[in-house]
Design a protein around this motif. Sequence first.
Motif, PDB file in Angstrom:
ATOM      1  N   ARG A 242       0.804  -1.208   0.000  1.00 13.22           N
ATOM      2  CA  ARG A 242       0.000   0.000   0.000  1.00 13.22           C
ATOM      3  C   ARG A 242       0.850   1.276   0.000  1.00 13.22           C
ATOM      4  O   ARG A 242       0.429   2.293  -0.542  1.00 13.22           O
ATOM      5  CB  ARG A 242      -0.935   0.008   1.205  1.00 13.22           C
ATOM      6  N   THR A 243       2.026   1.180   0.625  1.00 11.46           N
ATOM      7  CA  THR A 243       2.845   2.385   0.715  1.00 11.46           C
ATOM      8  C   THR A 243       3.216   2.921  -0.668  1.00 11.46           C
ATOM      9  O   THR A 243       2.933   4.086  -0.968  1.00 11.46           O
ATOM     10  CB  THR A 243       4.077   2.125   1.587  1.00 11.46           C
ATOM     11  N   SER A 246       0.131   4.260  -2.370  1.00 12.21           N
ATOM     12  CA  SER A 246      -0.307   5.572  -1.892  1.00 12.21           C
ATOM     13  C   SER A 246       0.434   6.674  -2.617  1.00 12.21           C
ATOM     14  O   SER A 246      -0.164   7.666  -3.036  1.00 12.21           O
ATOM     15  CB  SER A 246      -0.031   5.711  -0.393  1.00 12.21           C
ATOM     16  N   THR A 247       1.749   6.506  -2.730  1.00 12.83           N
ATOM     17  CA  THR A 247       2.539   7.534  -3.387  1.00 12.83           C
ATOM     18  C   THR A 247       2.105   7.684  -4.841  1.00 12.83           C
ATOM     19  O   THR A 247       1.911   8.798  -5.338  1.00 12.83           O
ATOM     20  CB  THR A 247       4.032   7.173  -3.323  1.00 12.83           C
ATOM     21  N   THR A 250      -1.298   9.379  -4.988  1.00 14.34           N
ATOM     22  CA  THR A 250      -1.210  10.809  -4.669  1.00 14.34           C
ATOM     23  C   THR A 250      -0.592  11.574  -5.832  1.00 14.34           C
ATOM     24  O   THR A 250      -1.103  12.616  -6.252  1.00 14.34           O
ATOM     25  CB  THR A 250      -0.368  11.026  -3.397  1.00 14.34           C
ATOM     26  N   ALA A 251       0.499  11.044  -6.373  1.00 18.60           N
ATOM     27  CA  ALA A 251       1.209  11.747  -7.434  1.00 18.60           C
ATOM     28  C   ALA A 251       0.369  11.805  -8.709  1.00 18.60           C
ATOM     29  O   ALA A 251       0.254  12.856  -9.348  1.00 18.60           O
ATOM     30  CB  ALA A 251       2.545  11.063  -7.712  1.00 18.60           C
ATOM     31  N   GLU A 269       9.116  15.659 -11.178  1.00 17.90           N
ATOM     32  CA  GLU A 269       9.367  14.939  -9.935  1.00 17.90           C
ATOM     33  C   GLU A 269       8.234  13.945  -9.637  1.00 17.90           C
ATOM     34  O   GLU A 269       8.468  12.806  -9.233  1.00 17.90           O
ATOM     35  CB  GLU A 269       9.533  15.907  -8.754  1.00 17.90           C
ATOM     36  N   LEU A 270       7.008  14.400  -9.853  1.00 17.38           N
ATOM     37  CA  LEU A 270       5.874  13.513  -9.600  1.00 17.38           C
ATOM     38  C   LEU A 270       5.903  12.304 -10.537  1.00 17.38           C
ATOM     39  O   LEU A 270       5.641  11.174 -10.125  1.00 17.38           O
ATOM     40  CB  LEU A 270       4.552  14.279  -9.754  1.00 17.38           C
ATOM     41  N   MET A 273       8.491   9.921  -9.403  1.00 19.74           N
ATOM     42  CA  MET A 273       8.022   9.215  -8.216  1.00 19.74           C
ATOM     43  C   MET A 273       7.140   8.035  -8.599  1.00 19.74           C
ATOM     44  O   MET A 273       7.256   6.947  -8.070  1.00 19.74           O
ATOM     45  CB  MET A 273       7.188  10.174  -7.365  1.00 19.74           C
ATOM     46  N   ARG A 409       9.080  -0.495  10.355  1.00 16.08           N
ATOM     47  CA  ARG A 409       8.636  -0.487   8.965  1.00 16.08           C
ATOM     48  C   ARG A 409       9.642  -1.128   8.029  1.00 16.08           C
ATOM     49  O   ARG A 409      10.815  -0.864   8.104  1.00 16.08           O
ATOM     50  CB  ARG A 409       8.404   0.948   8.543  1.00 16.08           C
TER      51      ARG A 409
ATOM     52  N   ASP B  11       6.539   8.695   7.862  1.00 13.41           N
ATOM     53  CA  ASP B  11       7.946   8.306   7.763  1.00 13.41           C
ATOM     54  C   ASP B  11       8.324   7.799   6.371  1.00 13.41           C
ATOM     55  O   ASP B  11       9.466   7.425   6.146  1.00 13.41           O
ATOM     56  CB  ASP B  11       8.308   7.283   8.846  1.00 13.41           C
ATOM     57  N   GLU B  12       7.368   7.751   5.459  1.00 15.63           N
ATOM     58  CA  GLU B  12       7.697   7.350   4.083  1.00 15.63           C
ATOM     59  C   GLU B  12       8.056   8.591   3.284  1.00 15.63           C
ATOM     60  O   GLU B  12       7.205   9.422   2.975  1.00 15.63           O
ATOM     61  CB  GLU B  12       6.503   6.626   3.444  1.00 15.63           C
ATOM     62  N   ARG B  13       9.341   8.672   2.937  1.00 17.69           N
ATOM     63  CA  ARG B  13       9.836   9.863   2.256  1.00 17.69           C
ATOM     64  C   ARG B  13       9.078  10.133   0.955  1.00 17.69           C
ATOM     65  O   ARG B  13       8.734  11.265   0.637  1.00 17.69           O
ATOM     66  CB  ARG B  13      11.327   9.675   1.952  1.00 17.69           C
ATOM     67  N   GLN B  14       8.803   9.057   0.210  1.00 20.46           N
ATOM     68  CA  GLN B  14       8.138   9.224  -1.076  1.00 20.46           C
ATOM     69  C   GLN B  14       6.758   9.834  -0.907  1.00 20.46           C
ATOM     70  O   GLN B  14       6.347  10.684  -1.695  1.00 20.46           O
ATOM     71  CB  GLN B  14       8.020   7.867  -1.794  1.00 20.46           C
ATOM     72  N   ILE B  15       6.043   9.380   0.110  1.00 15.84           N
ATOM     73  CA  ILE B  15       4.703   9.926   0.329  1.00 15.84           C
ATOM     74  C   ILE B  15       4.791  11.400   0.713  1.00 15.84           C
ATOM     75  O   ILE B  15       4.023  12.232   0.236  1.00 15.84           O
ATOM     76  CB  ILE B  15       3.961   9.101   1.406  1.00 15.84           C
ATOM     77  N   ARG B  16       5.769  11.723   1.561  1.00 17.27           N
ATOM     78  CA  ARG B  16       5.940  13.135   1.939  1.00 17.27           C
ATOM     79  C   ARG B  16       6.202  13.996   0.713  1.00 17.27           C
ATOM     80  O   ARG B  16       5.629  15.066   0.535  1.00 17.27           O
ATOM     81  CB  ARG B  16       7.123  13.276   2.917  1.00 17.27           C
ATOM     82  N   ARG B  17       7.089  13.478  -0.165  1.00 16.05           N
ATOM     83  CA  ARG B  17       7.436  14.258  -1.363  1.00 16.05           C
ATOM     84  C   ARG B  17       6.216  14.450  -2.258  1.00 16.05           C
ATOM     85  O   ARG B  17       5.946  15.540  -2.748  1.00 16.05           O
ATOM     86  CB  ARG B  17       8.539  13.536  -2.142  1.00 16.05           C
ATOM     87  N   ALA B  18       5.460  13.350  -2.460  1.00 14.78           N
ATOM     88  CA  ALA B  18       4.300  13.435  -3.348  1.00 14.78           C
ATOM     89  C   ALA B  18       3.269  14.402  -2.773  1.00 14.78           C
ATOM     90  O   ALA B  18       2.704  15.229  -3.500  1.00 14.78           O
ATOM     91  CB  ALA B  18       3.694  12.047  -3.547  1.00 14.78           C
ATOM     92  N   LEU B  19       3.044  14.303  -1.447  1.00  7.35           N
ATOM     93  CA  LEU B  19       2.061  15.184  -0.817  1.00  7.35           C
ATOM     94  C   LEU B  19       2.504  16.643  -0.925  1.00  7.35           C
ATOM     95  O   LEU B  19       1.699  17.537  -1.187  1.00  7.35           O
ATOM     96  CB  LEU B  19       1.863  14.797   0.645  1.00  7.35           C
ATOM     97  N   ASP B  53       0.272  10.326  10.015  1.00  4.07           N
ATOM     98  CA  ASP B  53       0.239   8.879   9.818  1.00  4.07           C
ATOM     99  C   ASP B  53       0.221   8.218  11.199  1.00  4.07           C
ATOM    100  O   ASP B  53       0.906   8.673  12.114  1.00  4.07           O
ATOM    101  CB  ASP B  53       1.486   8.434   9.040  1.00  4.07           C
ATOM    102  N   MET B  55       1.204   5.168  11.962  1.00  7.27           N
ATOM    103  CA  MET B  55       2.337   4.267  12.216  1.00  7.27           C
ATOM    104  C   MET B  55       3.636   5.017  12.049  1.00  7.27           C
ATOM    105  O   MET B  55       4.101   5.228  10.939  1.00  7.27           O
ATOM    106  CB  MET B  55       2.293   3.075  11.260  1.00  7.27           C
ATOM    107  N   LYS B 102      -5.530   5.562   2.994  1.00  5.90           N
ATOM    108  CA  LYS B 102      -4.541   5.382   1.924  1.00  5.90           C
ATOM    109  C   LYS B 102      -4.912   4.155   1.093  1.00  5.90           C
ATOM    110  O   LYS B 102      -5.344   3.173   1.674  1.00  5.90           O
ATOM    111  CB  LYS B 102      -3.159   5.146   2.529  1.00  5.90           C
TER     112      LYS B 102
END
Lengths: 463, 227
Positions: A242-243, A246-247, A250-251, A269-270, A273, A409, B11-19, B53, B55, B102
């Motif tokens: 899912r992680t 999600s990215t 979102t992107a 960048e998106l 990603m 994680r 804590d997921e860098r990619q999600i932070r960047r996308a957001l 988040d 977790m 998510k």
Amino acid sequence: MVFSSAVWWGRGPSITISVLSFLAVNFFFTVPYYTFVVASTQDIITLLALLAVAEMTSRLAARLREREADARRQAWEASTLHALSGTVSVSTQSQEVFRAAASRVVELLAARECAIYLADDAGNLHLHTRAVPGGPGRGDTPAVPDLAGRAFTTREALEDEAGFTLPLAVGEKTLGVLLVRPTEGATRLPEATQRLLRTFAQQLAAVIERLRLQQEAAEAEILRKTDELKSVLLSAVSHDLRTPLSTIRTASTALLQEGGHWDEDARRELLEMIDAEAARLSRLVGNLLDLSRIEAGALHPVKEWRDLREVIARAADHLHDRLREHPVVVDLPADLPLVPLDFTQIEDVLVNLLDNSARNSPEGTEIRVSARRQDSDVIVQVENQGPPIPVEAAARIFDRFHTLEERRRGMGLGLAICNGLVEAHGGRIGLERPGEPGARFAFSLPLEEPPAPVGERPSAVTP
Amino acid sequence: MSGARILVVDDERQIRRALRRALEAHGYEVRGVDTGEEALAALKWRPDVILLDLMLPDMDGLAVARRIREQSGVPILVLSVRGEERQKVQALDEGVDDYITKPFGTAELLARIRVALRHVAQQPVAPVVEVGDLRVDLDRRLVARGGTEVHLTPTEYEVLKYLVHHAGKVVTHRMLLQQVWGADYAAETQYLHVFMSQLRHKLEPDPARPRYILTEPGVGYRFCAPV
């Protein structure tokens, strides 16, 4: 003399002795000397007295001897039973106990054969263990003797020329039959031996029942563990899948959303990603496939002698995007030999270890990959500058049962897969110096291939 | 509300960047942190909304939310995954404002952020709320559908009023029960489902596919925010 002969040799000899002594006395000491003439009533009385003494003493002595024999037999019974019981109570963990028990019966009772037949779920008897003098019975498995079958159905001890059989029963349940054939020539087993075997059969039956229950408990435990594994895996997998999803979502939705103001950099960048996370998803799916193969025991490494340098470089390229913030330093001795390995599988191990290190260490810190020869192994180390992994967790991070609550994680599936892949290569994986800052994973790959187990396809070896 | 500050705790860098990219494109100012400690420290930055988040590597997301609440009433939107319903409900009952599951789309996230910002701005709820063919006049206690007055029992009306007051935000079963029936009934979700079913039959064109009162499975209900 009459007395002692009666004590030592019994009634017959002592009567003979008393007659002989009467004759001797008559010959040497009574008038007329040196003749066998019975001259007086006194002589007759002497003779009768002697005979009476002989008779009485010998009876007493015989009873004494019988009692002694009884005592000796009881002692033998006790010690034999003790010896037999010893075989069933000491090592009740495995089926080995039956072999030991059967051999012991043959040895202690000097029997021609001892066999244990056990009933299956359908109630059919099968030979389980057979012992003959000098070791376990070999050759063709003889059919279940009729006598054993009858003893099983009637639940009674039976005897014929084939031997002596006893049902092995616990409570209402008959579990099998114990068969003992006496020594050549002896037609039937002595009463005492039969008695002894009855007691032994009871003990044996109890052991069989206990083993059966243990096995059932073990099977239930395996089922429970399998269930647990499934749920742990499912939650780990769903989180790990899912992680990146999600990215990506979102992107991609951000790019599709109207009203946003995009400069070229942001758009690029998106898109990058989305690309990188799709690659990560694809790695995860690969990992899942590996895991299912590990679980199914269907992981057969096809080993080739390869240069570790190449495998490491490929793994690092594979993770290019993920390693953007983590320079990878590779340190291999110039004389490092080629290593027999399955390229894809060891690449997967390195990808997982690098990925794990990238995820669990601060951005900008380096990840170091090194290898060295140690005896007949090559040891590969992957070291990062992340926070320490606690000592108590170190043993469990490679465990498939490592639960989500405990796991940090991304430390679940990947390491369990590394463990499976390295083990399939005959190596070992571990965490060195746990509890200290900077996790250092190390795995070994054997240089000399162990002999391939029967049934495994031969490895393609290109020197 | 452009220019509002949004703190992303994940804590997921990619999600932070996308957001960050997604939100910045809509005029928000974004800051990302990856631990609970950093999130607490970043309160000094005075964010207008926190995306949290549950977790986190260093501490439980719930504990972080609790500690944020001790210092600030800033709206907290939990970023969660399916299967974390229990934690979600607990977080909501403890003062978290909303959650989003998510993987979510940007449109949905932007809508939730707008609702959160509106609530924090303490804009008085308009006395008359109109969604589709539904009209709720809170001043006169009148509810109408397609111009026809709908008769609601006092309890049904209270339920509707509470939902309308929190339009756009999720309301947990417990919150509704406590508000309408009282603290003693906080666990009696059956009550609630019965009343909700009656209410929907009176208000919804198709009660099986509600448009106004949406179900948040395992969590509660959400009154559709007026467009």
